[in-house]
Structures are given as structure tokens and as C-alpha cells.
Write a protein that holds these residues in place. Sequence first.
Motif, PDB file in Angstrom:
ATOM      1  N   LEU A   3      52.596 -17.783 -39.557  1.00  0.00           N
ATOM      2  CA  LEU A   3      53.548 -17.355 -40.582  1.00  0.00           C
ATOM      3  C   LEU A   3      53.040 -16.108 -41.289  1.00  0.00           C
ATOM      4  CD1 LEU A   3      54.684 -20.594 -42.464  1.00  0.00           C
ATOM      5  CD2 LEU A   3      55.950 -19.253 -40.775  1.00  0.00           C
ATOM      6  N   LEU A   4      53.967 -15.262 -41.659  1.00  0.00           N
ATOM      7  CA  LEU A   4      53.628 -14.115 -42.498  1.00  0.00           C
ATOM      8  C   LEU A   4      53.440 -14.653 -43.918  1.00  0.00           C
ATOM      9  CD1 LEU A   4      53.431 -10.975 -42.725  1.00  0.00           C
ATOM     10  CD2 LEU A   4      55.851 -11.004 -43.348  1.00  0.00           C
ATOM     11  N   PRO A   5      52.229 -14.501 -44.485  1.00  0.00           N
ATOM     12  CA  PRO A   5      52.039 -15.053 -45.829  1.00  0.00           C
ATOM     13  C   PRO A   5      52.970 -14.359 -46.820  1.00  0.00           C
ATOM     14  CG  PRO A   5      49.950 -14.327 -44.866  1.00  0.00           C
ATOM     15  CD  PRO A   5      51.032 -13.819 -43.974  1.00  0.00           C
ATOM     16  N   PRO A   6      53.543 -15.107 -47.758  1.00  0.00           N
ATOM     17  CA  PRO A   6      54.429 -14.495 -48.746  1.00  0.00           C
ATOM     18  C   PRO A   6      53.687 -13.389 -49.486  1.00  0.00           C
ATOM     19  CG  PRO A   6      54.353 -16.901 -49.010  1.00  0.00           C
ATOM     20  CD  PRO A   6      53.331 -16.546 -47.977  1.00  0.00           C
ATOM     21  N   GLY A   7      54.360 -12.292 -49.714  1.00  0.00           N
ATOM     22  CA  GLY A   7      53.722 -11.182 -50.425  1.00  0.00           C
ATOM     23  C   GLY A   7      53.038 -10.188 -49.500  1.00  0.00           C
ATOM     24  N   ARG A   8      52.812 -10.573 -48.244  1.00  0.00           N
ATOM     25  CA  ARG A   8      52.155  -9.657 -47.293  1.00  0.00           C
ATOM     26  C   ARG A   8      53.180  -8.687 -46.716  1.00  0.00           C
ATOM     27  NH1 ARG A   8      47.830 -11.153 -44.063  1.00  0.00           N
ATOM     28  NH2 ARG A   8      47.130 -12.211 -45.937  1.00  0.00           N
ATOM     29  N   THR A   9      52.805  -7.401 -46.638  1.00  0.00           N
ATOM     30  CA  THR A   9      53.695  -6.393 -46.067  1.00  0.00           C
ATOM     31  C   THR A   9      53.861  -6.612 -44.560  1.00  0.00           C
ATOM     32  OG1 THR A   9      52.978  -4.822 -47.740  1.00  0.00           O
ATOM     33  CG2 THR A   9      53.987  -3.884 -45.786  1.00  0.00           C
ATOM     34  N   LEU A  10      55.068  -6.415 -44.082  1.00  0.00           N
ATOM     35  CA  LEU A  10      55.300  -6.461 -42.636  1.00  0.00           C
ATOM     36  C   LEU A  10      55.116  -5.037 -42.117  1.00  0.00           C
ATOM     37  CD1 LEU A  10      56.227  -8.214 -40.202  1.00  0.00           C
ATOM     38  CD2 LEU A  10      58.571  -7.492 -40.732  1.00  0.00           C
ATOM     39  N   VAL A  11      54.095  -4.857 -41.272  1.00  0.00           N
ATOM     40  CA  VAL A  11      53.701  -3.517 -40.861  1.00  0.00           C
ATOM     41  C   VAL A  11      54.001  -3.289 -39.379  1.00  0.00           C
ATOM     42  CG1 VAL A  11      51.773  -1.896 -40.695  1.00  0.00           C
ATOM     43  CG2 VAL A  11      51.846  -3.553 -42.572  1.00  0.00           C
ATOM     44  N   ALA A  12      54.792  -2.271 -39.088  1.00  0.00           N
ATOM     45  CA  ALA A  12      54.990  -1.857 -37.695  1.00  0.00           C
ATOM     46  C   ALA A  12      53.821  -0.955 -37.338  1.00  0.00           C
ATOM     47  CB  ALA A  12      56.305  -1.100 -37.560  1.00  0.00           C
ATOM     48  N   GLU A  13      53.077  -1.335 -36.301  1.00  0.00           N
ATOM     49  CA  GLU A  13      51.877  -0.553 -35.990  1.00  0.00           C
ATOM     50  C   GLU A  13      51.489  -0.707 -34.522  1.00  0.00           C
ATOM     51  OE1 GLU A  13      48.857  -2.245 -38.509  1.00  0.00           O
ATOM     52  OE2 GLU A  13      48.931  -4.190 -37.522  1.00  0.00           O
ATOM     53  N   GLN A  14      50.490   0.093 -34.122  1.00  0.00           N
ATOM     54  CA  GLN A  14      49.949  -0.051 -32.779  1.00  0.00           C
ATOM     55  C   GLN A  14      49.148  -1.337 -32.702  1.00  0.00           C
ATOM     56  OE1 GLN A  14      47.578   2.960 -31.021  1.00  0.00           O
ATOM     57  NE2 GLN A  14      49.330   4.325 -30.734  1.00  0.00           N
ATOM     58  N   VAL A  15      49.311  -2.050 -31.594  1.00  0.00           N
ATOM     59  CA  VAL A  15      48.563  -3.295 -31.415  1.00  0.00           C
ATOM     60  C   VAL A  15      48.031  -3.347 -29.988  1.00  0.00           C
ATOM     61  CG1 VAL A  15      50.014  -4.588 -33.056  1.00  0.00           C
ATOM     62  CG2 VAL A  15      50.613  -4.559 -30.640  1.00  0.00           C
ATOM     63  N   ARG A  16      47.055  -4.222 -29.740  1.00  0.00           N
ATOM     64  CA  ARG A  16      46.578  -4.447 -28.370  1.00  0.00           C
ATOM     65  C   ARG A  16      47.562  -5.384 -27.701  1.00  0.00           C
ATOM     66  NH1 ARG A  16      43.625  -0.464 -26.811  1.00  0.00           N
ATOM     67  NH2 ARG A  16      41.870  -1.404 -25.714  1.00  0.00           N
ATOM     68  N   LEU A  17      47.992  -5.016 -26.520  1.00  0.00           N
ATOM     69  CA  LEU A  17      48.978  -5.834 -25.815  1.00  0.00           C
ATOM     70  C   LEU A  17      48.312  -7.013 -25.125  1.00  0.00           C
ATOM     71  CD1 LEU A  17      51.293  -3.250 -24.057  1.00  0.00           C
ATOM     72  CD2 LEU A  17      51.752  -4.598 -26.115  1.00  0.00           C
ATOM     73  N   PRO A  18      48.762  -8.238 -25.405  1.00  0.00           N
ATOM     74  CA  PRO A  18      48.173  -9.385 -24.713  1.00  0.00           C
ATOM     75  C   PRO A  18      48.535  -9.413 -23.229  1.00  0.00           C
ATOM     76  CG  PRO A  18      49.957 -10.099 -26.176  1.00  0.00           C
ATOM     77  CD  PRO A  18      49.773  -8.624 -26.386  1.00  0.00           C
ATOM     78  N   PHE A  19      49.605  -8.708 -22.828  1.00  0.00           N
ATOM     79  CA  PHE A  19      50.034  -8.837 -21.437  1.00  0.00           C
ATOM     80  C   PHE A  19      49.640  -7.672 -20.540  1.00  0.00           C
ATOM     81  CE2 PHE A  19      53.577  -6.188 -22.738  1.00  0.00           C
ATOM     82  CZ  PHE A  19      53.934  -6.671 -23.990  1.00  0.00           C
ATOM     83  N   SER A  20      48.932  -6.700 -21.057  1.00  0.00           N
ATOM     84  CA  SER A  20      48.458  -5.647 -20.177  1.00  0.00           C
ATOM     85  C   SER A  20      47.259  -6.194 -19.426  1.00  0.00           C
ATOM     86  CB  SER A  20      48.041  -4.442 -21.007  1.00  0.00           C
ATOM     87  OG  SER A  20      47.023  -3.735 -20.354  1.00  0.00           O
ATOM     88  N   ALA A  21      47.147  -5.857 -18.145  1.00  0.00           N
ATOM     89  CA  ALA A  21      45.997  -6.335 -17.386  1.00  0.00           C
ATOM     90  C   ALA A  21      44.964  -5.224 -17.229  1.00  0.00           C
ATOM     91  CB  ALA A  21      46.461  -6.852 -16.022  1.00  0.00           C
ATOM     92  N   LEU A  22      45.108  -4.169 -18.002  1.00  0.00           N
ATOM     93  CA  LEU A  22      44.132  -3.078 -17.969  1.00  0.00           C
ATOM     94  C   LEU A  22      42.789  -3.591 -18.485  1.00  0.00           C
ATOM     95  CD1 LEU A  22      45.401   0.300 -19.443  1.00  0.00           C
ATOM     96  CD2 LEU A  22      44.891  -0.281 -17.073  1.00  0.00           C
ATOM     97  N   PRO A  23      41.701  -3.257 -17.778  1.00  0.00           N
ATOM     98  CA  PRO A  23      40.404  -3.655 -18.336  1.00  0.00           C
ATOM     99  C   PRO A  23      40.270  -3.018 -19.727  1.00  0.00           C
ATOM    100  CG  PRO A  23      40.166  -2.491 -16.214  1.00  0.00           C
ATOM    101  CD  PRO A  23      41.617  -2.467 -16.565  1.00  0.00           C
ATOM    102  N   GLY A  24      39.919  -3.823 -20.695  1.00  0.00           N
ATOM    103  CA  GLY A  24      39.794  -3.286 -22.057  1.00  0.00           C
ATOM    104  C   GLY A  24      41.099  -3.297 -22.819  1.00  0.00           C
ATOM    105  N   GLY A  25      42.182  -3.697 -22.135  1.00  0.00           N
ATOM    106  CA  GLY A  25      43.460  -3.799 -22.839  1.00  0.00           C
ATOM    107  C   GLY A  25      44.167  -2.466 -22.959  1.00  0.00           C
ATOM    108  N   GLN A  26      45.260  -2.495 -23.687  1.00  0.00           N
ATOM    109  CA  GLN A  26      46.123  -1.318 -23.769  1.00  0.00           C
ATOM    110  C   GLN A  26      46.852  -1.355 -25.097  1.00  0.00           C
ATOM    111  OE1 GLN A  26      49.178  -1.525 -20.781  1.00  0.00           O
ATOM    112  NE2 GLN A  26      50.225   0.331 -21.460  1.00  0.00           N
TER     113      GLN A  26
END
Length: 486
Positions: free
Chosen positions: A52-75
Amino acid sequence: MALISRRQWLAGTMKTGVAVAAGMPLFSRGPSAMPVSMPIPTIRPWLPLPTLLPPGRTLVAEQVRLPFSALPGGQDGLGYNGGVPGPTIRVQNGQVFRQRVENRLTQETSFHWHGLVAPPDMDGQPAEALAPGTAKDIVFPIKQRASLNWYHPHPHGQTATQVWHGMAGFFIVNDEEESALNLPSGDQERILVLRDAQLASTGALIYPLSAAGTEGDFPLVNGVAWPRTQLGNQFARLRILNGANARVFTLTSEAPLILIGNDGGLLEKPMAVREIEMAPAERVDVLLDLRGYRAGTNVGLSCATTGWRLLDIEVVDRQATSWSIPDRLSTIERLQHDGPPDRSFVFQENEQINNLRHDMSRIDFYVPLGKVERWRFSTARGAPHPVHVHGAHFQVQSRSGGVNRGMRVWESGWKDTVHLGTHEEIDILIKFDRYEGRYLIHCHKLEHEDHGMMMNFVVARDIARAQELDKLERLYGPICTTASVS
Ligand code: C2O
Ligand code: CU
Ligand code: CU
């Protein structure tokens, strides 16, 4: 076909039980029927449970590591607060939703609350996109039934690529009616977003743009390929969102599935179903009857069209409870309108409605506030088109033509997206009774939407005045016309 009698259902259950015990394949098209770029691992990874997003926490659109990329080291991909899917928002009906949102991407994005009736300036439409580095405070009252909704970006022309790269999260509304039913929860509840993806031979996520609608060659559930989870041998509640850009899933399981809800929340009565077809943005709420399965048995949640076993469920022992499925879940007030359609929409090819492509500055039609209207959807090529309307929920009245011949059981009750198939014609009834101002109707195949299969309309008490204001806006720039009605 979708609706079966209790007897057929029980017969099916027994057959299934035998097949499971004997380890026989349940599908003629097995999971290996389609070559996939992400093979099923011998040991499936655990299904992630979004927090859950804790109440009061900003919802931030940002770069993230993709769990589904199979690139070594992620993507790097795109997401919210470090996750794919993003954190879950949960609100109670009657509450005021207050949420700060921030765009830390290097491109513009917007925050659309799909399924929530939000005032136009809080709805995250393309016109409300946030420039990189900017934030916005979202405030609007929640006045709607318990339901599984979601948030996703909706910027002009970029929705498909942002969603494909990971951006989506759940938005749950709870209410007292739903809580009183004591539906399976906690360990016996899973909230799932299904989608597909495609990897390059390097293992990197790629976006194979197709104007017809981009599909990938392997499935993801909550951002992970081929996951497994554990559920006790009682009823379990699965709340499912099709978060794909364009793929339609046909859900099925060896265990009995009992449909209890859809986009707009609970249906009136539970229904046993064999298969559920889900177009992008549609949601279903189902109970999986795992009573009678021995601990150690594996049950799948699969897609019958691809043969993909999307989720593997390991049944574990759990103490029996006296809970049973209520005969009645909710009461649905029916919209009434016997007249001919007030408006017709032809979804054409991959990018047009009624011979028009979307233009952000053009208002395509005006809808009177508080009036029930009949809208007719039909298609000239490019289907299926999952037709989605902002600003109100609707009730599907009829489906004709095509191969489906009639409404499906998961289309009763309230919907915000309806699956328009090839050669089909669908009638809906809709009433906008919350806010005046600008909303959208569009195809939720995201490539169709981005390429122009979308229209702007304005809900107004006084249509002549609204048209006048729009003329002035076109000449002098935006004038605020949003007004809350209830
Ligand atoms: Cu889910 Cu206009 O979108
Ligand atoms: Cu929406
Ligand atoms: Cu479409």
C-alpha cells in the motif's frame, strides 16, 4: 458457454479433480504451444504482492528497475515509487482522496485514475499532463461503490510506451456493503495485473510498436513472468486487471471460478464461469473454489487462447471455515432509456472514431448533465476495441453481430470499459451526474488511443453556454468551467 448450470459445474469440477490427480494435461494447447522469449523456469518465482502507498506519501513517477528484463544487471524502465506495478492506493467510499503526485521522469506524464469518477481537472487527461520536475495536489471526494480500479499515465501520444515500460498501479475503493460480505481476504486474496511483454535476444525489454496494438510473447503477473503463489484449500478471491497494451486474455482455471464483480464493483449475484475474456483495462473479481483440493496440488490460472499458465497456485492446508458465497451480493439500480441511440460511435481501423482522429483542442460532442443516454458502439475494422469512457460508469444493454452473440456475464452491473469485437454492435446506457466539464471516450488498446481513436466531450447543464465558452477558450485560452454537482 460462459454461464453453466450448477450441475455442469460440479461435473466439470469432478473431472478436473481426476485430471489433476492423474497429472494429465488440462489444455489441448499446453503452455509450450506458443514460443516465448521468456521460458518458464523450473522453479517459478514468487508472485509479488504490491504494498500500500502509505497515506501522506507522494506518488512519484520515476525510473525504476524492471523486474521483467532479463538483462544481466537489470534495465531501467518507468514506474511509480520504485516499483512495477506501483504502490496500491486504497480508499474508503465517502472519503476525500488527497494525493500529491510528482513527475520525476524526463518526459511529461499524467496521473489518470481509471474507474474513478474524478472532476476533469483531477482526471489526468492529456491536457492535465505534468512537465518533468513538477508536482500536483489531487483532491476529490470518493462517492462510488467498492471496486478495483487502477492508475496509469495518459499523456498525449505517449500512453502506450509509458504503460508498456511499466507504469500502472492499483486503486481500490472499499465500502461497507462489500466488507459486510466477509469475502476471502488476507492470505486468501490476490490482486493481479496481467499483461504481456517482449524481450530482445539480449534480454532487454523492447517495445515492438504495432499500429494494430502491440502484443508481447510472454505474460507478466504483477510485473513478474511465470510466478507462483500459495493459497489455502478454501475459497480464494482473485481480483484481476488486464493491464496489457492490447492483448485480450481468456482466463480459465482447473478449479471452479465464481464471478462476483467487474469494473464497477460487485454484481448482483455470483455466477459460475468456465472462461472470462478480458480486454485491456477490464477488471474482474472472482472466487476460486479450492475446497476439496489436497495440499500439494497445483492449480493454474491460465489463458485459454495462448495456453499460458499465467500463475501457478500451490494449494496448502487451511482450516475450513463456515463461510459460503452469499446468494445475493449487491443491488444494481438499472438505468432506464427505451429510445433509439442518442449517439453512435464507429471505431475505425486503428486510429479513428466517426472518421475523426483525436484533436486535443477539439470538443467532439456535448452531453447534458443528469440525462440517461443510449450510446451505440460499432466497428469498421481494427477490432477488438476496448471502449472506455471517463467521468461515469455505464450499463451494457446489448451486443449483436460478431461471434459472441449477446452479452457476457461479466458485462452486467456497472462497467467503464467494454470489449467491442469484430462486426459487433454494442448499446450502453450512461448518465453523467457528478461533474460538468471535459471528459474522454477512447479505445483502450493503447496504440489505438495514442494514434487518435479518442474523442473529447463536454458534460454540461447548459449546453449552449458550454459551447459558447469553448469558442471563447479557443480564442483566448483556458477558462475554468469545472463545477461539482453532488
Ligand atoms: Cu485507462 Cu482514458 O484510460
Ligand atoms: Cu479512464
Ligand atoms: Cu481500438
